[in-house]
Design a protein around this motif. Sequence first.
Motif, PDB file in Angstrom:
ATOM      1  N   GLY A   1       2.220 -13.774   4.657  1.00 53.10           N
ATOM      2  CA  GLY A   1       2.958 -14.406   3.439  1.00 53.10           C
ATOM      3  C   GLY A   1       3.661 -15.348   3.764  1.00 53.10           C
ATOM      4  O   GLY A   1       3.602 -16.273   3.028  1.00 53.10           O
TER       5      GLY A   1
ATOM      6  N   ASP B   1      -1.508  -8.837   1.801  1.00 45.55           N
ATOM      7  CA  ASP B   1      -1.188  -7.598   1.572  1.00 45.55           C
ATOM      8  C   ASP B   1      -0.714  -7.365  -0.041  1.00 45.55           C
ATOM      9  O   ASP B   1      -0.295  -8.392  -0.523  1.00 45.55           O
ATOM     10  CB  ASP B   1       0.028  -6.688   2.326  1.00 45.55           C
ATOM     11  CG  ASP B   1      -0.732  -6.300   3.711  1.00 45.55           C
ATOM     12  OD1 ASP B   1      -1.351  -5.511   3.673  1.00 45.55           O
ATOM     13  OD2 ASP B   1       0.099  -6.450   4.640  1.00 45.55           O
ATOM     14  N   VAL B   2      -1.161  -6.016  -0.644  1.00 49.51           N
ATOM     15  CA  VAL B   2      -0.840  -6.125  -2.254  1.00 49.51           C
ATOM     16  C   VAL B   2       0.538  -6.572  -2.629  1.00 49.51           C
ATOM     17  O   VAL B   2       0.977  -7.013  -3.419  1.00 49.51           O
ATOM     18  CB  VAL B   2      -1.049  -4.799  -2.908  1.00 49.51           C
ATOM     19  CG1 VAL B   2      -2.452  -5.036  -3.253  1.00 49.51           C
ATOM     20  CG2 VAL B   2      -0.896  -3.540  -1.899  1.00 49.51           C
ATOM     21  N   THR B   3       1.627  -6.003  -1.823  1.00 47.04           N
ATOM     22  CA  THR B   3       3.119  -6.227  -1.787  1.00 47.04           C
ATOM     23  C   THR B   3       3.431  -7.733  -1.894  1.00 47.04           C
ATOM     24  O   THR B   3       4.024  -8.095  -2.533  1.00 47.04           O
ATOM     25  CB  THR B   3       3.811  -5.225  -1.242  1.00 47.04           C
ATOM     26  OG1 THR B   3       3.619  -5.828   0.198  1.00 47.04           O
ATOM     27  CG2 THR B   3       3.606  -3.849  -1.513  1.00 47.04           C
ATOM     28  N   ILE B   4       2.536  -8.346  -0.868  1.00 48.30           N
ATOM     29  CA  ILE B   4       2.889  -9.655  -0.727  1.00 48.30           C
ATOM     30  C   ILE B   4       2.259 -10.524  -1.623  1.00 48.30           C
ATOM     31  O   ILE B   4       2.770 -11.841  -2.084  1.00 48.30           O
ATOM     32  CB  ILE B   4       2.732  -9.976   0.952  1.00 48.30           C
ATOM     33  CG1 ILE B   4       3.385  -9.292   1.697  1.00 48.30           C
ATOM     34  CG2 ILE B   4       2.967 -11.440   1.095  1.00 48.30           C
ATOM     35  CD1 ILE B   4       4.695  -8.844   1.754  1.00 48.30           C
ATOM     36  N   GLU B   5       1.019 -10.153  -2.090  1.00 40.70           N
ATOM     37  CA  GLU B   5       0.248 -10.843  -3.200  1.00 40.70           C
ATOM     38  C   GLU B   5       1.118 -11.127  -4.008  1.00 40.70           C
ATOM     39  O   GLU B   5       1.377 -12.177  -4.771  1.00 40.70           O
ATOM     40  CB  GLU B   5      -1.002 -10.065  -3.226  1.00 40.70           C
ATOM     41  CG  GLU B   5      -1.629 -10.562  -4.556  1.00 40.70           C
ATOM     42  CD  GLU B   5      -3.080  -9.870  -4.741  1.00 40.70           C
ATOM     43  OE1 GLU B   5      -3.092  -8.554  -4.928  1.00 40.70           O
ATOM     44  OE2 GLU B   5      -4.098 -10.237  -5.289  1.00 40.70           O
ATOM     45  N   ALA B   6       1.584  -9.914  -4.774  1.00 39.14           N
ATOM     46  CA  ALA B   6       2.686 -10.225  -6.026  1.00 39.14           C
ATOM     47  C   ALA B   6       3.504 -11.188  -6.052  1.00 39.14           C
ATOM     48  O   ALA B   6       3.878 -11.910  -6.864  1.00 39.14           O
ATOM     49  CB  ALA B   6       3.228  -8.880  -6.377  1.00 39.14           C
TER      50      ALA B   6
END
Lengths: 318, 323
Positions: free
Chosen positions: A155, A183-188
Amino acid sequence: MLLELQGLSVSFRTSRGQVEVVSGLSFGIPRGSFFGLAGESGCGKSLTALAIMGLLPEGARASGRVLFEGTDLLSLPPAEMRCLRGKELAMVFQEPMTSLNPVLRVGYQVMEALLAHRPLSKAEAQQRAVELLRAVRLPSPELRLREYPHQLSGGMRQRVMLAMAIACGPKLLLADEPTTALDVTIEAQILELIDSLRRQRQMAVLLISHDLATLAEWADTIGVMYAGRLMELGPAGELFSRPLHPYTRGLLESLPRAGQPLRPIPGMVPPPWRLPEGCKFSDRCPFAQQACRRQEPELQALRPAHAARCIRAEELFL
Amino acid sequence: MSTPLLEARGLRKYFSLRRGLWARPMVLRAVDGVDLQVGKDMVLGVVGESGSGKSTLARLLLALLEPTEGDVLFMGHSVFTLKDELMRAFRQAVQAVFQDPFASLNPRKRVLELVGEPLRIHALVQSRGELLERVRELLQAVGLGPEALWRYPHEFSGGQRQRLCIARALAVEPRLIIADEPLSALDVSIQAQVLSLFAELRRQRGLSYVFISHDLRVVQYLSDTVAVMYLGRVLEQASREEFFRKPLHPYSQMLLASAPSLEPGRRRAVPKGDVPSPLEVPTGCPFHPRCPRRFSPCDQVLPKLQAPGGGGRLVACHLYNPY
């Protein structure tokens, strides 16, 4: 219109002859807007971005027009294109690790992006680099400047790439699957960052993704590509909730949802030298008829600012 | 309860890493105390971000890695000490499908050899005619035509290769397939095809899966039970219905909230903090630095995976369990 594609085609010379992988692409991106380009691998979405940036690989030929503030980028001499690239148009890629030089410190690479287009003293460049890293919300930017890419998380590396991309205040940022490796949480976090940079700096964004759900969240307008063509173009919310093209509909029904049966699109994308006659999606389309296989449909507007390349869209989905 | 098919007990795997020639070796706690049970005809979905230890867990469950501590039991026997007959029974009952279908198939072998190999090794066919027939059946079961028999892996697309990997796993009629991110190398429309294949095979054959994925949508579609991993530990385990109706652990809530919304016009929440490195696991609850609901004991005391109120679902969080 900041950027306007007019019949952009990209083709390669291969042992099978000239193969067209992007075909007659036309759409526009207004200043400061967020455009999403969707499609699966091989649909030509990345080559479209590379064609806009003038970074097509050896052997690829682009035709049509790519108008950036009225200037056709395709007919620009390489030296002039080089002046625009990085300054007016910038790009971030999928895998930040392969885009950063592993043996150079982060600070050097960010400063290099700054110095490429304007003369600055070393102290000034350093100060600007810290500001940029702060703008992309990298924690403790002064320390990060002295680190190497491998010391950062995925990220953080993508944040550094964004800092380099916005270094010269581009008017258009092209982002090719910038969060696929994250990762999904970092994607957002990264998408929210791109969107807030867009708003703060009045910078238009062209986001390329295979994930329609992600594009629908952030983009104003979405274009869906298949086999090198634009199959549907429309306002993000409407395209997502009331798609007009069977391919878009198929993509949405391929997303698993609780309590709903999965309805995958049958078959797979044919190679560019074996596309069917007529509509290029007709061999996988559950609604295809004789007429679909005879002639390739035009992209036609069926709702305000919402167009689809399907002769049956009106009868099926309106 | 009868003996589960496969069980992990207090499973730990530490790797020793040396960063530089003279540096003191560092300990990477990939899996740090995991207890799991997989019963007959059950799909356990394991979700987690990178560095959560989910792939190491898969390799431990397959007995491809020796644990630092703890054990994996196959029908009550430790898989790390299995001998002859039982080892063969284990290898037949438990099969694997991995993420990268390009790396999992020998490029120099034809499909007949690739899919037929496990049949020969486990002596499940007597003649070449029988081999051909079985491989044809297997190809059909995964949606490939008989013309595939004589082809090499490079002649197939990613989705087709993953189908070949599944056919090969099915060849020995396993009872459990451990699938480690089997969809993430595939395109959206192909993911849906392979996911429905997994669901269909389960219905037809009563298979169990340990299905490892970072994608909550996929896990929700296929699993009966969901386990959430974070830095080598299971933070929550619950039935699919319970989990998706009301996730208890703040990390599960964060994961669910940050998945792309399928409702038009709604944006997902943007969580704070970066995924920490498994080399620097925080003290106390591993999630506490990113947790919006942390309080006094969280940075000190490691919460145990427990059932609050004695129900069936488990959560490792001080909010629910007395410490």
